[in-house]
Design a protein around this motif. Structure first.
Motif, PDB file in Angstrom:
ATOM      1  N   ILE A  85       0.842  -1.199   0.000  1.00  0.00           N
ATOM      2  CA  ILE A  85       0.000   0.000   0.000  1.00  0.00           C
ATOM      3  C   ILE A  85       0.875   1.245   0.000  1.00  0.00           C
ATOM      4  CG2 ILE A  85      -0.170   0.006   2.534  1.00  0.00           C
ATOM      5  CD1 ILE A  85      -3.028   1.110   2.219  1.00  0.00           C
ATOM      6  N   LEU A  86       0.431   2.263  -0.727  1.00  0.00           N
ATOM      7  CA  LEU A  86       1.062   3.577  -0.674  1.00  0.00           C
ATOM      8  C   LEU A  86       0.187   4.493   0.164  1.00  0.00           C
ATOM      9  CD1 LEU A  86       2.362   4.462  -4.269  1.00  0.00           C
ATOM     10  CD2 LEU A  86       3.638   3.519  -2.341  1.00  0.00           C
ATOM     11  N   ILE A  87       0.810   5.223   1.081  1.00  0.00           N
ATOM     12  CA  ILE A  87       0.085   6.142   1.949  1.00  0.00           C
ATOM     13  C   ILE A  87       0.706   7.524   1.827  1.00  0.00           C
ATOM     14  CG2 ILE A  87      -0.517   6.710   4.334  1.00  0.00           C
ATOM     15  CD1 ILE A  87      -0.351   3.681   4.915  1.00  0.00           C
ATOM     16  N   GLY A  88      -0.118   8.499   1.518  1.00  0.00           N
ATOM     17  CA  GLY A  88       0.364   9.875   1.398  1.00  0.00           C
ATOM     18  C   GLY A  88      -0.402  10.801   2.322  1.00  0.00           C
ATOM     19  N   GLU A  89       0.327  11.605   3.076  1.00  0.00           N
ATOM     20  CA  GLU A  89      -0.300  12.548   4.003  1.00  0.00           C
ATOM     21  C   GLU A  89       0.013  13.999   3.667  1.00  0.00           C
ATOM     22  OE1 GLU A  89      -0.690  10.439   8.178  1.00  0.00           O
ATOM     23  OE2 GLU A  89       1.367  10.160   7.432  1.00  0.00           O
ATOM     24  N   SER A  90       0.789  14.224   2.612  1.00  0.00           N
ATOM     25  CA  SER A  90       1.094  15.595   2.197  1.00  0.00           C
ATOM     26  C   SER A  90      -0.090  16.166   1.422  1.00  0.00           C
ATOM     27  CB  SER A  90       2.345  15.614   1.317  1.00  0.00           C
ATOM     28  OG  SER A  90       2.085  14.988   0.066  1.00  0.00           O
ATOM     29  N   GLU A  91      -0.131  17.472   1.301  1.00  0.00           N
ATOM     30  CA  GLU A  91      -1.210  18.115   0.546  1.00  0.00           C
ATOM     31  C   GLU A  91      -1.177  17.679  -0.918  1.00  0.00           C
ATOM     32  OE1 GLU A  91      -3.742  19.899   1.731  1.00  0.00           O
ATOM     33  OE2 GLU A  91      -2.908  19.426   3.704  1.00  0.00           O
ATOM     34  N   ASN A  92       0.036  17.521  -1.463  1.00  0.00           N
ATOM     35  CA  ASN A  92       0.162  17.099  -2.859  1.00  0.00           C
ATOM     36  C   ASN A  92      -0.411  15.699  -3.079  1.00  0.00           C
ATOM     37  OD1 ASN A  92       1.281  19.397  -3.982  1.00  0.00           O
ATOM     38  ND2 ASN A  92       3.372  18.780  -3.568  1.00  0.00           N
ATOM     39  N   ALA A  93      -0.081  14.782  -2.169  1.00  0.00           N
ATOM     40  CA  ALA A  93      -0.573  13.407  -2.301  1.00  0.00           C
ATOM     41  C   ALA A  93      -2.093  13.367  -2.179  1.00  0.00           C
ATOM     42  CB  ALA A  93       0.077  12.520  -1.243  1.00  0.00           C
ATOM     43  N   LYS A  94      -2.635  14.114  -1.222  1.00  0.00           N
ATOM     44  CA  LYS A  94      -4.090  14.141  -1.054  1.00  0.00           C
ATOM     45  C   LYS A  94      -4.772  14.757  -2.286  1.00  0.00           C
ATOM     46  CE  LYS A  94      -3.730  16.141   3.033  1.00  0.00           C
ATOM     47  NZ  LYS A  94      -4.100  16.800   4.303  1.00  0.00           N
ATOM     48  N   LYS A  95      -4.137  15.766  -2.854  1.00  0.00           N
ATOM     49  CA  LYS A  95      -4.661  16.396  -4.071  1.00  0.00           C
ATOM     50  C   LYS A  95      -4.692  15.388  -5.219  1.00  0.00           C
ATOM     51  CE  LYS A  95      -3.395  20.032  -7.395  1.00  0.00           C
ATOM     52  NZ  LYS A  95      -2.392  21.092  -7.710  1.00  0.00           N
ATOM     53  N   TRP A  96      -3.647  14.586  -5.341  1.00  0.00           N
ATOM     54  CA  TRP A  96      -3.569  13.570  -6.393  1.00  0.00           C
ATOM     55  C   TRP A  96      -4.681  12.542  -6.211  1.00  0.00           C
ATOM     56  CZ3 TRP A  96      -2.611   8.280  -6.920  1.00  0.00           C
ATOM     57  CH2 TRP A  96      -2.148   7.842  -8.172  1.00  0.00           C
ATOM     58  N   GLY A  97      -4.859  12.070  -4.983  1.00  0.00           N
ATOM     59  CA  GLY A  97      -5.870  11.058  -4.708  1.00  0.00           C
ATOM     60  C   GLY A  97      -7.285  11.544  -4.944  1.00  0.00           C
ATOM     61  N   ILE A  98      -7.608  12.705  -4.410  1.00  0.00           N
ATOM     62  CA  ILE A  98      -8.976  13.216  -4.558  1.00  0.00           C
ATOM     63  C   ILE A  98      -9.262  13.560  -6.019  1.00  0.00           C
ATOM     64  CG2 ILE A  98      -8.553  15.688  -4.186  1.00  0.00           C
ATOM     65  CD1 ILE A  98     -11.433  13.585  -2.708  1.00  0.00           C
ATOM     66  N   GLY A  99      -8.211  13.895  -6.756  1.00  0.00           N
ATOM     67  CA  GLY A  99      -8.377  14.170  -8.183  1.00  0.00           C
ATOM     68  C   GLY A  99      -8.856  12.936  -8.936  1.00  0.00           C
ATOM     69  N   ILE A 100      -8.286  11.780  -8.604  1.00  0.00           N
ATOM     70  CA  ILE A 100      -8.704  10.536  -9.254  1.00  0.00           C
ATOM     71  C   ILE A 100     -10.140  10.191  -8.862  1.00  0.00           C
ATOM     72  CG2 ILE A 100      -8.321   8.034  -9.363  1.00  0.00           C
ATOM     73  CD1 ILE A 100      -5.368   8.545  -9.208  1.00  0.00           C
ATOM     74  N   PHE A 101     -10.463  10.365  -7.587  1.00  0.00           N
ATOM     75  CA  PHE A 101     -11.830  10.085  -7.146  1.00  0.00           C
ATOM     76  C   PHE A 101     -12.826  10.954  -7.915  1.00  0.00           C
ATOM     77  CE2 PHE A 101     -15.628  10.346  -4.600  1.00  0.00           C
ATOM     78  CZ  PHE A 101     -15.773   9.061  -4.089  1.00  0.00           C
ATOM     79  N   LYS A 102     -12.526  12.246  -8.033  1.00  0.00           N
ATOM     80  CA  LYS A 102     -13.426  13.155  -8.744  1.00  0.00           C
ATOM     81  C   LYS A 102     -13.503  12.822 -10.229  1.00  0.00           C
ATOM     82  CE  LYS A 102     -13.076  17.092  -5.572  1.00  0.00           C
ATOM     83  NZ  LYS A 102     -12.603  18.486  -5.419  1.00  0.00           N
ATOM     84  N   TYR A 103     -12.409  12.321 -10.783  1.00  0.00           N
ATOM     85  CA  TYR A 103     -12.391  11.915 -12.192  1.00  0.00           C
ATOM     86  C   TYR A 103     -13.444  10.845 -12.439  1.00  0.00           C
ATOM     87  CZ  TYR A 103     -10.776   9.528 -16.416  1.00  0.00           C
ATOM     88  OH  TYR A 103     -10.712   8.922 -17.657  1.00  0.00           O
ATOM     89  N   TYR A 104     -13.459   9.804 -11.595  1.00  0.00           N
ATOM     90  CA  TYR A 104     -14.432   8.728 -11.782  1.00  0.00           C
ATOM     91  C   TYR A 104     -15.831   9.173 -11.351  1.00  0.00           C
ATOM     92  CZ  TYR A 104     -10.954   5.379 -13.263  1.00  0.00           C
ATOM     93  OH  TYR A 104      -9.995   4.719 -13.978  1.00  0.00           O
ATOM     94  N   GLU A 105     -15.911  10.039 -10.369  1.00  0.00           N
ATOM     95  CA  GLU A 105     -17.201  10.576  -9.955  1.00  0.00           C
ATOM     96  C   GLU A 105     -17.844  11.361 -11.085  1.00  0.00           C
ATOM     97  OE1 GLU A 105     -18.767  12.660  -5.863  1.00  0.00           O
ATOM     98  OE2 GLU A 105     -17.065  13.582  -6.877  1.00  0.00           O
ATOM     99  N   SER A 106     -17.028  12.130 -11.807  1.00  0.00           N
ATOM    100  CA  SER A 106     -17.557  12.933 -12.921  1.00  0.00           C
ATOM    101  C   SER A 106     -18.028  12.042 -14.069  1.00  0.00           C
ATOM    102  CB  SER A 106     -16.489  13.909 -13.436  1.00  0.00           C
ATOM    103  OG  SER A 106     -15.426  13.221 -14.058  1.00  0.00           O
ATOM    104  N   LYS A 107     -17.373  10.897 -14.257  1.00  0.00           N
ATOM    105  CA  LYS A 107     -17.830   9.969 -15.298  1.00  0.00           C
ATOM    106  C   LYS A 107     -19.207   9.421 -14.956  1.00  0.00           C
ATOM    107  CE  LYS A 107     -15.113   7.127 -17.344  1.00  0.00           C
ATOM    108  NZ  LYS A 107     -14.174   6.029 -17.672  1.00  0.00           N
TER     109      LYS A 107
END
Length: 269
Positions: free
Chosen positions: A244-266
């Motif tokens: 597992i990869l775990i990110g707690e920086s703002e950049n990592a969280k931004k990357w993750g939520i971006g993917i979630f929103k990508y599929y949410e928008s689809k």
């Protein structure tokens, strides 16, 4: 993926890119002037090269409109700034990949949208956790600890896992988890419906929003205001719960939520 026109443009520009990257001096000059303009003495001090070598490199870059001389200062042109910014991004992407090369090399990546593969530098500070023969549940236990400290979660869940659902439901029942947004396949949704306990705790819970996607995604992504985590599938199609990869920086969280929103928008489309 990259379209044919873009590939053609890349091939056309390859000689120009090669011209920059095959010269250590030209590359270093561009990167050195990325943040601020420099005079010859400053460049000599930073690069530890003689003036003649530096001046030769500067002349080459001036000829292709990447730098200019203003009085005694050398600075990047607009084209130079754009190139330098992308060179830094390329280097940071490479560092990020190298830091967790085992994770990326072993897994199926096709469900990570291309725009996010291009921004892997946002994950350069993530932590890589691997289960061991002496602790087979290491990755899973770290994940459970993370979600236990979160009040809101957005999850793309590609597997039907009773272990995961039981822990999530427990957090909902204890009111530790106040909101859950879950993207799952129709197959997983049907499996939840067959389990009366899961159906009541998830499908009939006002704190839970279920989004059903008509494809079997091969990435397990979790996002909260505190962290993002990612587990993937092996290239043979089997889910890997040992890494597992775990990110707690703002950049990592931004990357993750971006993917979630990508599929949410689809789904919204």
């Amino acid at each position: 993926m990259t379209n044919l026109q873009t590939k053609s443009e890349l091939n056309k520009e390859y000689k120009n890119i090669k011209y920059i990257l095959t010269s250590t001096m030209r590359t270093k000059l561009i990167l050195t002037m990325h943040e601020s303009s420099k005079n010859l003495e400053e460049l000599r001090g930073e690069l530890q090269k003689p003036s003649a070598t530096i001046l030769h490199g500067l002349k080459e870059l001036e000829e292709i409109n990447l730098i200019r001389k203003v009085q005694k200062q050398y600075q990047l042109t607009s084209n130079g700034v754009i190139l330098a910014t992308n060179m830094v991004k390329l280097i940071e992407n490479w560092v990020s990949l190298n830091n967790n090369s085992t994770f990326w090399n072993n897994h199926y990546l096709e469900d990570i949208p291309e725009e996010f593969l291009k921004n892997m530098h946002l994950l350069k500070d993530v932590t890589y956790i691997k289960s061991t023969t002496s602790d087979l549940s290491n990755a899973f236990n770290r994940y459970i600890k993370l979600i236990s400290d979160s009040q809101e979660l957005k999850i793309i869940m590609p597997i039907y896992s009773e272990n995961h659902f039981k822990h999530i439901i427990e957090l909902l029942n204890e009111n530790k988890l106040k909101y859950l947004e879950l993207i799952i396949s129709e197959e997983i949704l049907n499996s939840i419906k067959l389990n009366s306990s899961f159906k009541k705790s998830l499908l009939e819970n006002k704190k839970v929003k279920i989004l059903c996607i008509n494809q079997n995604l091969k990435l397990f992504l979790t996002c909260s205001h505190k962290f993002m985590s990612l587990t993937l599938f092996f290239k043979d199609g089997h889910y890997d719960d040992s890494q597992i990869l775990i990110g707690e920086s703002e950049n990592a969280k931004k990357w993750g939520i971006g993917i979630f929103k990508y599929y949410e928008s689809k789904l919204n489309k």
